[in-house]
Design a protein around this motif. Structure first.
Motif: not given
Length: 84
Positions: A34-47, A49-57
């Motif tokens: 689901x990570x590729x559907x939840x992030x946008x191209x304008x997001x920073x790497x930290x953002x 990573x946070x989305x990935x951690x939230x999805x994993x949680x």
């Protein structure tokens, strides 16, 4: 009951029979899908990573019942019917 020595086989079986290890694995798979559907191209790497951690949680949390089912089936299959 005497204490068992910690061997590589003991560690492998402990990991297989622990529902948390299955939850972690399924949470990571959930986040990878689901990570590729939840992030946008304008997001920073930290953002990202946070989305990935939230999805994993979230994936970890919602897979509690399937992880218990997998663990029970493995115990029955490997240890037999009466040795839970």
């Amino acid at each position: 009951m005497p204490k068992r020595p910690i061997t590589p086989t003991y560690i492998v079986f402990y990991i297989l029979f622990l529902p948390d290890s299955w939850q972690i694995l399924m949470g990571i798979i959930f986040a990878l899908i689901l990570h590729r559907f939840a992030v946008g191209p304008d997001m920073s790497n930290i953002s990202k990573a946070l989305v990935f951690i939230m999805l994993a949680t979230i994936g970890y949390t919602i897979t509690r019942i399937p992880a218990r089912w997998i663990t029970q089936k493995l115990k029955t299959w490997i240890l037999g019917q009466g040795k839970r």
